[in-house]
Design an enzyme around this catalytic site. Structure first.
Site, PDB file in Angstrom:
ATOM      1  N   THR A  59      -5.893   6.248  -5.402  1.00 44.37           N
ATOM      2  CA  THR A  59      -5.488   7.093  -4.274  1.00 44.37           C
ATOM      3  C   THR A  59      -6.572   7.113  -3.191  1.00 44.37           C
ATOM      4  O   THR A  59      -6.463   7.820  -2.210  1.00 44.37           O
ATOM      5  CB  THR A  59      -5.217   8.540  -4.732  1.00 44.37           C
ATOM      6  OG1 THR A  59      -6.398   9.026  -5.374  1.00 44.37           O
ATOM      7  CG2 THR A  59      -4.040   8.619  -5.682  1.00 44.37           C
ATOM      8  N   HIS A 118      -0.600  19.357  -7.410  1.00 47.14           N
ATOM      9  CA  HIS A 118       0.427  20.166  -8.061  1.00 47.14           C
ATOM     10  C   HIS A 118       1.322  20.723  -6.974  1.00 47.14           C
ATOM     11  O   HIS A 118       0.832  21.161  -5.947  1.00 47.14           O
ATOM     12  CB  HIS A 118      -0.183  21.385  -8.744  1.00 47.14           C
ATOM     13  CG  HIS A 118      -1.092  21.049  -9.857  1.00 47.14           C
ATOM     14  ND1 HIS A 118      -0.733  20.241 -10.891  1.00 47.14           N
ATOM     15  CD2 HIS A 118      -2.347  21.446 -10.107  1.00 47.14           C
ATOM     16  CE1 HIS A 118      -1.736  20.165 -11.736  1.00 47.14           C
ATOM     17  NE2 HIS A 118      -2.724  20.874 -11.282  1.00 47.14           N
ATOM     18  N   GLY A 150      14.295  24.828 -13.157  1.00 42.07           N
ATOM     19  CA  GLY A 150      14.254  24.982 -11.707  1.00 42.07           C
ATOM     20  C   GLY A 150      12.808  25.075 -11.274  1.00 42.07           C
ATOM     21  O   GLY A 150      11.923  25.306 -12.110  1.00 42.07           O
ATOM     22  N   LYS A 207       3.720  24.324 -11.741  1.00 45.92           N
ATOM     23  CA  LYS A 207       4.698  25.405 -11.870  1.00 45.92           C
ATOM     24  C   LYS A 207       4.425  26.251 -13.119  1.00 45.92           C
ATOM     25  O   LYS A 207       4.457  27.476 -13.068  1.00 45.92           O
ATOM     26  CB  LYS A 207       6.116  24.816 -11.923  1.00 45.92           C
ATOM     27  CG  LYS A 207       7.180  25.873 -12.101  1.00 45.92           C
ATOM     28  CD  LYS A 207       8.071  25.574 -13.268  1.00 45.92           C
ATOM     29  CE  LYS A 207       8.733  26.811 -13.793  1.00 45.92           C
ATOM     30  NZ  LYS A 207      10.159  26.865 -13.538  1.00 45.92           N
ATOM     31  N   LYS A 227       3.061  20.721 -14.284  1.00 39.07           N
ATOM     32  CA  LYS A 227       2.002  21.629 -14.760  1.00 39.07           C
ATOM     33  C   LYS A 227       1.723  22.744 -13.773  1.00 39.07           C
ATOM     34  O   LYS A 227       1.438  23.871 -14.162  1.00 39.07           O
ATOM     35  CB  LYS A 227       0.700  20.863 -15.023  1.00 39.07           C
ATOM     36  CG  LYS A 227       0.788  19.864 -16.147  1.00 39.07           C
ATOM     37  CD  LYS A 227      -0.489  19.075 -16.282  1.00 39.07           C
ATOM     38  CE  LYS A 227      -0.794  18.253 -15.058  1.00 39.07           C
ATOM     39  NZ  LYS A 227       0.193  17.199 -14.777  1.00 39.07           N
ATOM     40  N   ASP A 245       2.317  14.689 -13.171  1.00 38.43           N
ATOM     41  CA  ASP A 245       3.529  15.120 -12.447  1.00 38.43           C
ATOM     42  C   ASP A 245       4.606  15.667 -13.373  1.00 38.43           C
ATOM     43  O   ASP A 245       5.794  15.551 -13.102  1.00 38.43           O
ATOM     44  CB  ASP A 245       4.128  13.954 -11.613  1.00 38.43           C
ATOM     45  CG  ASP A 245       3.098  13.337 -10.709  1.00 38.43           C
ATOM     46  OD1 ASP A 245       2.322  14.098 -10.126  1.00 38.43           O
ATOM     47  OD2 ASP A 245       3.068  12.099 -10.595  1.00 38.43           O
ATOM     48  N   THR A 276      -0.051  11.552  -1.985  1.00 41.47           N
ATOM     49  CA  THR A 276       0.076  10.329  -1.201  1.00 41.47           C
ATOM     50  C   THR A 276       1.457  10.149  -0.576  1.00 41.47           C
ATOM     51  O   THR A 276       1.614   9.328   0.321  1.00 41.47           O
ATOM     52  CB  THR A 276      -0.155   9.108  -2.122  1.00 41.47           C
ATOM     53  OG1 THR A 276       0.806   9.186  -3.191  1.00 41.47           O
ATOM     54  CG2 THR A 276      -1.550   9.111  -2.716  1.00 41.47           C
TER      55      THR A 276
END
Ligand code: GDP
Length: 430
Positions: A127, A40, A415, A17, A15, A12, A302
């Protein structure tokens, strides 16, 4: 030219982006490990998307997107994901799936659920996507490669054999209904129809692409600390998250990977259980979680709230080293603009001694963070395109962290959008 985009931490890091951004100059984007267990998030002119299986290059018409042999391939999820993007106006992407990729079977997902139930409170925070049972079977050599779907005789025999093994667990350990081999075979016939248009000898395709000088991007999932060998075992994922594994999980020569872009987030977040030394709690954590990422730090797959913490120099230096980092992409810096002061973890105190080396798991569990507090910049930095135009304290934060981790930060992301990126020349090692 082959590049890899990987994570330095717990995943998280942003990556998706960075991959989406680099995909503009890439011909081929490849997923080489992991499955649909993590996601992602990508924001572009079509909207906001959470991808789980598709490579992050699917939004560009000129790219070929590949699911490599190292991936845990969930066929219905892949097909659904393709549909979910085309339904929202994205042109049908060009997708190839390795004939050597293995298939996440319905019983893998059930096994994950049953095992979590059995473990109760002692669970690993899976998960429940079947990833651990999938990779266990791959290495126990009872997995199914995509190519095997196309050999009816082999498939029929193998299904019967595997059901024998699985049904012992299903009925005796978990006290659940047995799998019916005929039903399973019917499902696999459906999988075959779904996947047939995409199947390809990927390593051979990539060999030619490398010879032709194509730009190839390997897209990692999660980060170093979730690697089964070098991460916080056993709170890790089941396939290697390291750039080096890109060579194996895609089927290319290791020396072809020339650039390793390791993504580090300007603060920390983690999902699932496991030691997290710089973790913060209470209102402080809630605020960072609420403001974090693009619309809050909640799991892309999740929806679970992520655990939050300050930037961890010890974990990140280690994370960058194991990736073989050539460039660091430092992300989500804009989010920290609300803080008067920003603590950073610069060492671990373990049994009364301070270390800056990331330790093995039993010692990590005993580590306490050594924090240094840097002044905040109290400004919205979104929209800035030149490094020199960032507030001084913001630049100091970047440069302090670069010194601490020892790898050059050449990109700063301020951003969620593709254009929210500042390239900079690093003074490190100069
Ligand atoms: P990944 O799995 O490593 O791609 O990470 P995620 O997608 O789970 O998390 C990254 C989140 O942060 C997503 O919601 C992105 O849109 C967002 N994001 C990425 N870079 C930036 C950034 O520089 N600033 C902000 N505010 N959000 C970002």
């Amino acid at each position: 030219m082959v590049k890899a985009v990987v994570g330095a931490n717990w995943g998280d890091e942003g990556k998706g982006k960075i991959t989406d951004m680099l995909a503009r100059e890439s011909d081929i984007i490849i997923r080489f490990q992991g499955g649909a267990n993590a996601g992602h998030t990508i924001v572009n002119n079509y909207g906001k998307f959470a991808l789980h299986t598709l490579p992050s290059g699917v939004f560009y018409g000129h790219t070929t997107n590949i699911i490599g042999n190292g991936v845990a391939l969930n066929i219905p999820i892949l097909i659904e994901e393709i549909r979910s993007i085309t339904d929202r106006g994205v042109p049908a992407p060009r997708i190839l799936v390795s004939d050597r990729a293995q298939i996440v079977m319905p019983y893998h997902i059930l096994l994950d659920q049953y095992e979590e139930e059995r473990l109760g409170g002692r669970s690993f925070g899976s998960t429940k996507s079947g990833i651990a049972p999938f990779y266990s079977d791959k290495y126990a050599k009872i997995g199914f490669q995509v190519s095997e779907l196309f050999d009816e005789e082999l498939l029929g025999k193998k299904v019967v054999g595997v059901c024998e093994i699985k049904n012992v667990l299903f009925t005796h350990l978990y006290h659940k209904p047995a799998i019916d081999p005929e039903e399973l075979l019917t499902v696999l016939h459906e999988y075959k129809e779904m996947i047939a248009p995409y199947v390809c000898d990927v390593s051979s395709y990539l060999d030619q692409a490398v010879r032709d000088g194509k730009n190839i991007l390997l897209e990692g999932q999660l980060g170093t600390l979730k690697d089964p060998d070098h991460g916080i075992y056993p709170m890790v994922t089941s396939s290697s998250t390291l750039a080096a594994y890109g060579a194996i999980g895609a089927g290319i020569a290791p020396y072809e990977i020339r650039q390793v872009i390791t993504v580090c987030k300007a603060y920390s977040s983690a999902v699932g259980a496991g030691a997290f030394v710089s973790e913060i709690f209470g209102e402080q954590a809630d605020e960072l979680r609420r403001r974090g990422g693009d619309g809050g730090e909640f799991g892309a797959t999740t929806g679970r709230p992520r655990r939050m913490g300050w930037f961890d120099c010890v974990a990140s230096r280690y994370g960058c080293r194991l990736q073989g980092t050539t460039d660091v992409a430092f992300t989500v810096l804009d989010v920290l603009g609300y803080l008067d002061e920003i603590p950073v973890c610069i060492g671990y105190e373990i049994d009364g001694e301070v270390t800056t080396d990331f330790p093995v798991t039993p010692m990590l569990e005993r580590a306490r963070p050594v924090l240094k507090t840097l002044p905040g910049w109290k400004e919205d930095i979104r929209g800035i395109r030149k490094y020199e135009e960032l507030p001084e304290n913001c630049r100091r934060y970047v440069e302090f962290i670069e010194q601490q981790i020892g790898y050059p930060i050449t990109m700063v992301s301020n951003g969620p959008g593709r254009e929210d990126i500042i390239y900079r020349e690093s003074m490190l090692h100069k």
